[in-house]
Design a protein around this motif. Structure first.
Motif, PDB file in Angstrom:
ATOM      1  N   SER A 199      29.318  38.820  45.195  1.00 33.93           N
ATOM      2  CA  SER A 199      29.742  37.727  44.312  1.00 33.93           C
ATOM      3  C   SER A 199      30.333  38.281  43.029  1.00 33.93           C
ATOM      4  N   LYS A 200      30.700  37.357  42.140  1.00 31.04           N
ATOM      5  CA  LYS A 200      31.249  37.710  40.833  1.00 31.04           C
ATOM      6  C   LYS A 200      30.436  37.021  39.737  1.00 31.04           C
ATOM      7  N   PHE A 201      30.244  37.731  38.633  1.00 23.75           N
ATOM      8  CA  PHE A 201      29.606  37.142  37.459  1.00 23.75           C
ATOM      9  C   PHE A 201      30.244  37.744  36.224  1.00 23.75           C
ATOM     10  N   ASN A 202      30.886  36.894  35.424  1.00 25.99           N
ATOM     11  CA  ASN A 202      31.590  37.352  34.214  1.00 25.99           C
ATOM     12  C   ASN A 202      32.539  38.510  34.508  1.00 25.99           C
ATOM     13  N   GLY A 203      33.198  38.432  35.644  1.00 23.50           N
ATOM     14  CA  GLY A 203      34.168  39.454  36.023  1.00 23.50           C
ATOM     15  C   GLY A 203      33.581  40.648  36.731  1.00 23.50           C
ATOM     16  N   GLN A 204      32.261  40.815  36.659  1.00 28.35           N
ATOM     17  CA  GLN A 204      31.605  41.935  37.337  1.00 28.35           C
ATOM     18  C   GLN A 204      31.380  41.606  38.810  1.00 28.35           C
ATOM     19  N   THR A 205      31.418  42.637  39.635  1.00 28.82           N
ATOM     20  CA  THR A 205      31.071  42.474  41.047  1.00 28.82           C
ATOM     21  C   THR A 205      29.570  42.641  41.201  1.00 28.82           C
ATOM     22  N   LYS A 206      28.944  41.688  41.877  1.00 30.00           N
ATOM     23  CA  LYS A 206      27.498  41.667  42.029  1.00 30.00           C
ATOM     24  C   LYS A 206      27.127  41.497  43.495  1.00 30.00           C
ATOM     25  N   TRP A 207      25.848  41.763  43.781  1.00 29.57           N
ATOM     26  CA  TRP A 207      25.220  41.310  45.016  1.00 29.57           C
ATOM     27  C   TRP A 207      24.213  40.241  44.633  1.00 29.57           C
ATOM     28  N   SER A 208      24.176  39.177  45.407  1.00 29.24           N
ATOM     29  CA  SER A 208      23.325  38.043  45.065  1.00 29.24           C
ATOM     30  C   SER A 208      22.477  37.625  46.252  1.00 29.24           C
ATOM     31  N   LEU A 239      29.826  50.773  38.336  1.00 31.57           N
ATOM     32  CA  LEU A 239      29.358  49.582  39.046  1.00 31.57           C
ATOM     33  C   LEU A 239      29.332  48.345  38.156  1.00 31.57           C
ATOM     34  N   SER A 240      29.170  48.536  36.848  1.00 32.82           N
ATOM     35  CA  SER A 240      29.123  47.396  35.935  1.00 32.82           C
ATOM     36  C   SER A 240      30.433  47.195  35.178  1.00 32.82           C
ATOM     37  N   SER A 241      31.438  47.993  35.507  1.00 35.16           N
ATOM     38  CA  SER A 241      32.716  47.921  34.796  1.00 35.16           C
ATOM     39  C   SER A 241      33.592  46.783  35.317  1.00 35.16           C
ATOM     40  N   VAL A 242      34.492  46.346  34.477  1.00 35.52           N
ATOM     41  CA  VAL A 242      35.551  45.407  34.853  1.00 35.52           C
ATOM     42  C   VAL A 242      36.873  46.070  34.493  1.00 35.52           C
ATOM     43  N   PRO A 243      37.707  46.447  35.483  1.00 36.92           N
ATOM     44  CA  PRO A 243      37.514  46.227  36.911  1.00 36.92           C
ATOM     45  C   PRO A 243      36.432  47.138  37.502  1.00 36.92           C
ATOM     46  N   PHE A 244      35.919  46.712  38.630  1.00 37.40           N
ATOM     47  CA  PHE A 244      34.844  47.388  39.341  1.00 37.40           C
ATOM     48  C   PHE A 244      35.286  48.768  39.825  1.00 37.40           C
ATOM     49  N   ARG A 245      34.417  49.752  39.688  1.00 39.86           N
ATOM     50  CA  ARG A 245      34.689  51.105  40.179  1.00 39.86           C
ATOM     51  C   ARG A 245      33.559  51.517  41.125  1.00 39.86           C
ATOM     52  N   TRP A 246      33.854  51.523  42.407  1.00 43.40           N
ATOM     53  CA  TRP A 246      32.861  51.855  43.419  1.00 43.40           C
ATOM     54  C   TRP A 246      32.530  53.340  43.354  1.00 43.40           C
ATOM     55  N   ILE A 247      31.322  53.703  43.761  1.00 44.16           N
ATOM     56  CA  ILE A 247      30.871  55.100  43.668  1.00 44.16           C
ATOM     57  C   ILE A 247      31.532  55.993  44.706  1.00 44.16           C
TER      58      ILE A 247
END
Length: 597
Positions: free
Chosen positions: A395-404, A195-203
């Motif tokens: 959203s995105k933050f420093n390349g990470q996928t986030k929820w905001s 979840l915190s990786s770049v690229p994002f890896r969904w569970i």
């Protein structure tokens, strides 16, 4: 009153003659119902949390256990009791906390069990004692609230019976407790990393659904009917850890089914073949009874339903649980409603109930809008003192996928909010309050024009006894034509669910579409795709409280806010120092203890 078979109260697995290709292990949990005669008491528990090899869905993996059990032990108490849990962390490399979901913690905010908000994580080898009073009858549960430990299996049931002299507004002959969850073969630590990786890896979707910690992967109890998602028939001989939790019942009786969802991701639907259910309780609050063929239950919610065993007593019947709100890649969880004295191995005559289509949101909304407070329940104040709008975006933050939330992704500080507030520590978290609304021209029907967000640790400070409205506003994700279900859970308080709506909340919605007559009291409420949900609560419980999406990976990705209620009152509270033995509060605790940490 039921007088079950003599073996039904043993609490030990029962084996039937294996006349079919599979066997069921019956774990009897029928509780005989009668008036409470016990005065309030303190109920003491000693728990050790550690990892253990287990096979929840017949595939061995690692679970987080309590006293060697998965799920954890069920706590049963009576209104007015004090619960004391002496919890020792026997994990070798990580902290742990336990949140008592639905318990308001009146006067004991330090016992809420939320890492970085109400307390420091309990370090390996250390012991922390949770001590709190249960003030309201209902169906509750507990779970880990540090990292993604709920995904690892740290959860169990908490049942509070009505106190002496209290009378519940319905009658029943016996009860069962069903704790629902989802299960992955990938460890929670690996899920966190992805979840915190770049690229994002969904569970990904769960491998299985569990009923009281039991499920079956890559096979079905109902494979022979031909409409199962799995063509393989389960062969469960010797597989006691994953054998279905069977409900043994007697004909022409009424049973209370206590349902709670500790799922990390999945929204669920429950149906019982040939039987209707009457919904009577939601999140520890009585509701106007209404009859359903099936019900949706979202992560963090709990219900009580009444089931009358009025069908053909020569048959057994399916209990089916399936995924809603996400395109399912997970088989139904199945078990048996076993009309005694039929054999538990006797398959029902008909196939299991079919789960409604995953994206039939009209079905979901129809159920949610039927939930209304029982006559005589507390009514909301007629007006709010403050209204906060919370826009849910990906959203995105420093390349990470986030929820905001309002374009800020929650980042919890190393010093617990509660300790920082008590000791008036500046710099422990951001001093600027997060935004209370979002731009009026934001288009909730399309992906954000600017996907970038920030991270923050600010809090919403609420005046003690103020009436607060929160408008949860859903929106499109980063992917076009996609909006997701989010169940939001409030710690420390119940709220009234004033209404649901489509699209963006408007002033007209606030004036005309809110139910102030008989809205239900809840602690968890869902927002539907591209919609809004309006909540109202009285901020009458001093402390630092989480309000967040109860989907585990979404919270991990920042989908939550922190509330500070009655700051002056918190400063005067007597709080156990061991709750704050980390971050900036550690020095304050040491000073209080004469220099010894």
């Amino acid at each position: 009153m039921i007088n079950p078979q003599s073996d039904s109260g043993s609490g030990r697995p029962l084996r039937s003659d294996l006349t079919a290709k599979w066997c069921l292990v019956v774990l009897i949990s029928v509780v005989l119902v009668g008036p409470s005669t016990c005065a309030a008491k303190t109920r003491h528990f000693r728990w050790e949390v550690e990892y253990k090899y287990w096979s929840p869905d017949c595939v061995e993996g690692v679970v987080m256990s309590i006293n060697g059990q998965f799920p954890g032990p069920t706590i049963k108490a009576v209104v007015g009791d004090t619960i004391s849990v002496e919890l020792t962390n026997k994990l070798s490399t990580e902290g742990v906390v336990v949140h008592w979901h639905g318990i308001r913690q009146l006067g004991t905010p330090w016992a809420d069990g939320t890492a970085s908000i109400s307390q420091c994580p309990i370090n390996p080898g250390e012991t922390f004692t949770y001590r709190f009073k249960v003030d309201k009858a209902g169906t509750y549960f507990y779970h880990g609230h540090y990292g993604m430990q709920r995904s690892a299996g740290l959860y169990g049931s908490l049942i509070v019976q009505a106190g002496e002299g209290e009378k519940e507004p319905f009658r029943y002959d016996g009860e069962f407790n069903l704790l629902l969850s989802d299960w992955w073969h990938k460890s929670s630590r690996e899920q966190e990393l992805g979840l915190s990786s770049v690229p994002f890896r969904w569970i990904g979707e769960p491998q299985s659904l569990l009923i009281n910690g039991r499920g079956q992967y890559n096979c079905s109890l109902a494979a022979r009917y031909g409409n199962s998602t799995s063509t393989a028939q389960c062969k469960l001989t010797g597989a006691e850890q994953c054998a279905p939790f069977v409900l043994p019942v007697l004909p022409n009786k009424t049973y209370r089914l206590r349902l709670a969802s500790s799922t990390a991701l999945a929204s669920l639907n429950l149906a019982i073949g040939g039987h209707k259910m009457v919904v009577v309780e939601a999140d520890g609050n009585y509701v106007q009874p209404f009859t359903v063929d099936d019900l949706d239950i979202y992560s963090g919610e709990s219900y009580s339903v009444l089931l009358t065993t009025d069908q053909d007593p020569r048959q057994n019947y399916w209990i089916a649980i399936g995924v809603r709100g996400r395109q399912p890649n997970t088989s139904q969880a199945l078990t048996i409603l076993n009309y005694r004295p039929n054999s538990v191995s006797k398959l029902p005559a008909s196939p299991p109930p079919t789960t409604p289509l995953w994206n039939d949101y009209n079905h979901s909304k129809s159920f949610s809008t039927k939930i209304l407070a029982l006559a005589g329940s507390p009514r909301p104040p007629p007006a709010h003192d403050r209204r906060i709008f919370l826009l849910n975006t990906q959203s995105k933050f420093n390349g990470q996928t986030k929820w905001s939330i309002n374009n800020i992704s929650l980042s919890l500080p190393p010093t617990p909010y509660l300790g920082a507030i008590k000791y008036n520590l500046h710099g422990a978290f951001e001093g600027t309050s997060p935004p209370e609304s979002f731009p009026a021209d934001y288009d909730v029907m399309h992906p954000p024009a600017n996907p970038n967000s920030t991270v923050g640790s600010g809090v919403y400070t609420l005046g003690l006894n103020s009436t607060v409205d929160i408008i949860l506003q859903n929106a499109n994700t980063l992917t076009a034509n996609n909006s997701e279900i989010h169940p939001w859970h409030l710690h420390g308080h119940d709220f009234w669910v004033l209404g649901y709506g489509e699209g963006k909340f408007t002033a007209e919605d606030g004036d005309k579409r809110l139910n102030l007559k008989n809205p239900p009291l809840r602690n968890t409420a869902v927002i539907f795709p591209y919609g809004w949900t309006a909540l109202r609560f009285v901020a009458d419980n001093p402390g630092a409280w989480a309000f967040h999406c109860h989907i585990e990976p979404h919270l991990h990705m920042g989908m939550g806010v922190a509330l500070a209620v009655g700051v002056d009152a918190v400063g005067k509270m007597k709080i156990p120092g061991e709750a704050f033995a980390c971050g900036l509060t550690a020095k304050m605790v040491a000073a209080d203890n004469g220099g010894h940490s």
